[in-house]
Design an enzyme around this catalytic site. Sequence first.
Site, mmCIF file in Angstrom:
data_model
loop_
_atom_site.group_PDB
_atom_site.id
_atom_site.type_symbol
_atom_site.label_atom_id
_atom_site.label_comp_id
_atom_site.label_asym_id
_atom_site.label_seq_id
_atom_site.Cartn_x
_atom_site.Cartn_y
_atom_site.Cartn_z
ATOM 1 C CG HIS A 184 -2.167 -0.802 1.024
ATOM 2 N ND1 HIS A 184 -2.914 -1.286 2.058
ATOM 3 C CD2 HIS A 184 -2.806 -1.203 -0.107
ATOM 4 C CE1 HIS A 184 -3.961 -1.945 1.578
ATOM 5 N NE2 HIS A 184 -3.906 -1.903 0.280
ATOM 6 N NE ARG A 286 -7.227 0.131 -9.466
ATOM 7 C CZ ARG A 286 -6.451 1.202 -9.628
ATOM 8 N NH1 ARG A 286 -6.983 2.426 -9.558
ATOM 9 N NH2 ARG A 286 -5.166 1.078 -9.856
ATOM 10 N NE ARG A 322 -10.865 -4.219 -11.917
ATOM 11 C CZ ARG A 322 -9.883 -4.023 -11.034
ATOM 12 N NH1 ARG A 322 -8.682 -4.534 -11.260
ATOM 13 N NH2 ARG A 322 -10.082 -3.297 -9.951
ATOM 14 C CD GLU A 416 -6.754 -9.665 -12.818
ATOM 15 O OE1 GLU A 416 -6.574 -8.924 -11.823
ATOM 16 O OE2 GLU A 416 -7.879 -10.019 -13.210
ATOM 17 C CG ASN A 439 -0.282 -5.024 -8.999
ATOM 18 O OD1 ASN A 439 0.732 -4.785 -9.641
ATOM 19 N ND2 ASN A 439 -1.029 -4.079 -8.484
ATOM 20 C CG ASP A 440 -4.466 -10.130 -8.603
ATOM 21 O OD1 ASP A 440 -4.135 -10.470 -7.456
ATOM 22 O OD2 ASP A 440 -5.475 -9.446 -8.835
ATOM 23 N NE ARG A 450 -3.030 -7.949 -5.678
ATOM 24 C CZ ARG A 450 -3.376 -6.669 -5.697
ATOM 25 N NH1 ARG A 450 -2.466 -5.734 -5.635
ATOM 26 N NH2 ARG A 450 -4.650 -6.330 -5.784
ATOM 27 C CB CYS A 487 -3.957 -2.207 -16.433
ATOM 28 S SG CYS A 487 -4.714 -3.767 -15.925
#
Length: 562
Positions: A184, A286, A322, A416, A439-440, A450, A487
């Site tokens: 984060h 998002r 998305r 992902e 990320n995923d 993650r 992305c």
Amino acid sequence: MAQLRGVGIGLGVAHGPVARMAAPLPAPEDTPSALGGEQERARVQEALEAVARELEQRGAQAGGAAQEVLEAQAMMAEDPTLTDEVDASLAQGKTAERAVHEAFASFRAQLEAVGGYLGERAADLDDVAQRVIARLQGVPAPGVPEPGHPFVLVAKDLAPADTALLDLDQVLALVTTEGGPTSHTAILAREKGIVAVVGSAGAAGLADGETVIVDAAAGAVTTEPTDDELTRAKNRANARAAAADAPITDGALADGTAVPLLANLGNPAGAAEAVALGAEGVGLFRTEFLFLSASSAPTVEQQRASYAELLAAFAGKKVVVRVLDAGADKPLPFLNDAHEENPALGLRGLRALRASEDILREQLTALAEADAQTRKAGSGADLWVMAPMVSTVDEAEYFTAIAREYGIRTAGVMVEVPSSALMAEQIFAHADFASIGTNDLTQYTLAADRLLGSVAGYQDPWHPAVLRLIRDVGAAGAKTGKPVGICGEAAADPLLAVVLVGLGATSLSMAPTALADVRATLLTYSLDDAQRVAEAALAATDAATAREAAHAASVSQKERMQ
């Protein structure tokens, strides 16, 4: 002089005196209450509500990804399970402070036992607990220091509430001893354009007042710098500022190969800044902001208004939306709040929407109506819609078919998980495009949550296993003539962005503040150069050596140009 290594966020460089994060409050003493259970319970309730409202206010002020994180923390403060734990301690005659301390500790242990994303969220509980106890004690919550002059902030890690509202006129740079490139802290630092080096264990030995250079591009913190080093750092910072002020051009390589640079957004409110920073469209919008912290799904009308606002802000440009990505870290009471032993591998993303198809159909209805509305008004964008967490060819076929029922002209999938990367060519038989969520993809490839600090070292998109999967998707896209976007956070790393283009990515989407650095870096490489740098990274055996190999290849390329 010494160099402390870590993971740099962006290309920035800054220098200044160190100011360390204040130590946390000590555990309250375990002494009997002199007030009685009812008064103590009232004190706890007031403190929990006050902290929850403060976190929500900070989130609203910060906006973007920070708002989502802080709203999740506010929900923690008022979690019924936590309240039950507090009541159990109060029933034993504990003070409010001690009851909160014990309840949060118990709740933390429960989340850690679950593991995965919830295990990592246990760390966020510490910040909430500190704020509640400080409220009860009538003292300021531990937080960012205020030495009265600009400083380099050094901390074990930063709570989202502190990162979201950092005073950028005072905080020259950020150094943490823990965390990784997708923590984060790193995500929020990138979003705010803060010069940062995370996961630098050696920074634990830095002292208040000592001057350091924080070099995000090199992933290094230099202690006791010489005058020459300070001068070079100043010159680099000035050159970077000048480049940021240069006229904005579309993303492209040195040979003219177009690489559209798009923005990741979590709310239409961020559109104006993204456009101002040169975003050529939106690569990831998002939609969760409409659904989180709600007891029921938003209406079609509410969704349509937000989507229309976004499309109008990017009239004539590509906007990739998305559909709802719920589950795992974002359980929703009206969708998938059933307990799962490992929610990251459970009913999330498209799986959850397929199980509650009415929510998906309402979202597609709202998107189609917003598209028609803005086109009629002459402010339409090029709307693309994609599904999250697509794992199989069947899921790709399902989503694209249902999207076309509603007149969505361009329907795609997010890649992902390794299965979708390995089956990319077959998926492209149905999907119009793919967008890789690095990320995923990294967490599922390396089997490392993650957001779990204990395995943060595995969470690095530079790992050759991840790069090879991206290469496979790029090759499938080239073979079928379908675009492949990136992305995930990886696109915001300027050198990794070059590698991604070399692996076949046709567009890159990132936090708007990262656009300038990536744009400037791409302009120094041709497509052949990017492919050469990518091959060097692919030949490595781990993330660290892949990064080093790419850097060496890029340096040799620049030497050849000179």
